[in-house]
Scaffold this motif. Structure first.
Motif, PDB file in Angstrom:
ATOM      1  N   ASN A   1       7.166  47.872  14.867  1.00  0.00           N
ATOM      2  CA  ASN A   1       7.648  46.876  15.437  1.00  0.00           C
ATOM      3  C   ASN A   1       8.053  47.397  14.054  1.00  0.00           C
TER       4      ASN A   1
ATOM      5  N   GLU B   1      18.191  39.830  16.910  1.00  0.00           N
ATOM      6  CA  GLU B   1      17.887  38.982  15.451  1.00  0.00           C
ATOM      7  C   GLU B   1      17.360  40.524  14.091  1.00  0.00           C
ATOM      8  N   THR B   2      17.036  41.428  15.165  1.00  0.00           N
ATOM      9  CA  THR B   2      16.595  42.364  13.983  1.00  0.00           C
ATOM     10  C   THR B   2      18.271  43.733  14.614  1.00  0.00           C
TER      11      THR B   2
ATOM     12  N   GLY C   1       8.360  39.848  10.623  1.00  0.00           N
ATOM     13  CA  GLY C   1       9.718  39.989  10.762  1.00  0.00           C
ATOM     14  C   GLY C   1      10.838  40.214  10.997  1.00  0.00           C
TER      15      GLY C   1
ATOM     16  N   THR D   1       6.090  39.908  15.664  1.00  0.00           N
ATOM     17  CA  THR D   1       6.402  38.317  16.134  1.00  0.00           C
ATOM     18  C   THR D   1       4.741  37.941  16.172  1.00  0.00           C
TER      19      THR D   1
ATOM     20  N   HIS E   1      12.780  47.179  22.873  1.00  0.00           N
ATOM     21  CA  HIS E   1      10.763  46.396  22.640  1.00  0.00           C
ATOM     22  C   HIS E   1       9.759  47.855  23.423  1.00  0.00           C
TER      23      HIS E   1
ATOM     24  N   PRO F   1      10.683  34.742  18.960  1.00  0.00           N
ATOM     25  CA  PRO F   1      11.570  35.377  18.026  1.00  0.00           C
ATOM     26  C   PRO F   1      10.197  35.812  16.931  1.00  0.00           C
ATOM     27  N   LEU F   2      11.057  36.712  15.790  1.00  0.00           N
ATOM     28  CA  LEU F   2      10.476  37.099  14.911  1.00  0.00           C
ATOM     29  C   LEU F   2       9.755  35.923  13.340  1.00  0.00           C
TER      30      LEU F   2
ATOM     31  N   HIS G   1      12.206  45.935  17.926  1.00  0.00           N
ATOM     32  CA  HIS G   1      12.133  44.036  17.039  1.00  0.00           C
ATOM     33  C   HIS G   1      11.448  44.435  16.021  1.00  0.00           C
TER      34      HIS G   1
ATOM     35  N   ARG H   1      14.138  38.328  19.730  1.00  0.00           N
ATOM     36  CA  ARG H   1      13.866  39.421  18.516  1.00  0.00           C
ATOM     37  C   ARG H   1      14.334  40.384  17.891  1.00  0.00           C
TER      38      ARG H   1
ATOM     39  N   GLN I   1       4.217  40.038  25.384  1.00  0.00           N
ATOM     40  CA  GLN I   1       5.699  39.296  25.028  1.00  0.00           C
ATOM     41  C   GLN I   1       6.911  39.243  26.445  1.00  0.00           C
TER      42      GLN I   1
END
Length: 204
Positions: A175, A60-61, A31, A11, A150, A26-27, A8, A57, A20
Motif C-alpha cells: 500500500n 483518494e490517493t 490509508g 483499506t 491497485h 474507501p481508504l 492506493h 481508494r 477487493q
C-alpha cells in the motif's frame, strides 16, 4: 519519461485479507495518512499528470498527489483492480473452501479461466495495455507521470511493460508504494528502475 506506479493507501479489507477487486472500498484512517505520505514522497518525483483508477481508494490517493503537485488528474477505468466476481469480499481461504473446483481450474490456467463473474488474466492484460498506450499517446511519451492503481493491476502493468519479465506472481507492491519505470520514446522500451519503494511511509 518516468512512470511512477503507485498503489492506493490501506483499506479495512486489506487488513482483513479480503479480495477487493471491483468493490469500491474507501481508504481507512491509516490509508488516508499513507496517501498523504506518498504524496510527500513524490515531492522529488515531479509529474505533469496523474492517471487514476476510478475506484474511490485510488482516487483518494491520486487527489493527494495531484493537489500537492498541482498536476491534472485523469480518471481511467482501465486501471481498476482485477475483477474477481463472486470471490470479492472473501479471503483466499474462504474461496478455496467454497469454490474448490473453480479455484483449482483458475489457478491452473488464469490466462483463460476467470473466477465466477470475474476477469481472465488475458482480459486484464488487454486493458492494461490499452491504458499504457493511451497514456503514451496523451503525453507523447515525454512527460513524467504518476499512475495510481491497485496491487494486482500494477503487477499486470509492470508485466506488460517489461514484456512479461518479471513474472506477475513475483511482483508484490505494498500500500502507498512507488514503483518507477523509465520509458524511452526513441527505442520504445521500458526499464524497471525501482520497485515497491515505501521509504516515505512512517511506521504506525
Amino acid at each position: 519519461m518516468k512512470i511512477y506506479l503507485i498503489r492506493h493507501g490501506q483499506t479495512d479489507w486489506n487488513i482483513q485479507g479480503r479480495i477487493q477487486g471491483s468493490h469500491d472500498i474507501p481508504l481507512n484512517e491509516a490509508g488516508q495518512r499513507q496517501a498523504e505520505q506518498v504524496a510527500k514522497g513524490m515531492d522529488s518525483r515531479r509529474v505533469s499528470r496523474v492517471f487514476s483508477s476510478t475506484l474511490t481508494r485510488a482516487v483518494e490517493t491520486a487527489e493527494k498527489i495531484g493537489s500537492r503537485q498541482k498536476a491534472e488528474i485523469y480518471s481511467m477505468p482501465q486501471l481498476i483492480e482485477v475483477e474477481f466476481g463472486k470471490w470479492e469480499g472473501m479471503t483466499w481461504e474462504e474461496i478455496m473452501e467454497a469454490y474448490p473446483k473453480e479455484y483449482r481450474l483458475w489457478a491452473l490456467n488464469p490466462d483463460e479461466v476467470a473466477p465466477p463473474g470475474g476477469e481472465t488474466q488475458d482480459q486484464v492484460i488487454s486493458r492494461c495495455a490499452h491504458a499504457i498506450k493511451e497514456i503514451l499517446r496523451i503525453t507523447g511519451g515525454r512527460e513524467d507521470v504518476a499512475i495510481v492503481s491497485h496491487g494486482a493491476t500494477i503487477a499486470y502493468l509492470i508485466s506488460y511493460m517489461m514484456r512479461n519479465d518479471p513474472d506477475i506472481e513475483s511482483i508484490i507492491v505494498e500500500n502507498a508504494s512507488i514503483t518507477t519505470v523509465n520509458y524511452s520514446p526513441l527505442t520504445e522500451d521500458f526499464m524497471l528502475l525501482e520497485m515497491n519503494d515505501t521509504s516515505h511511509i512512517a511506521e504506525e
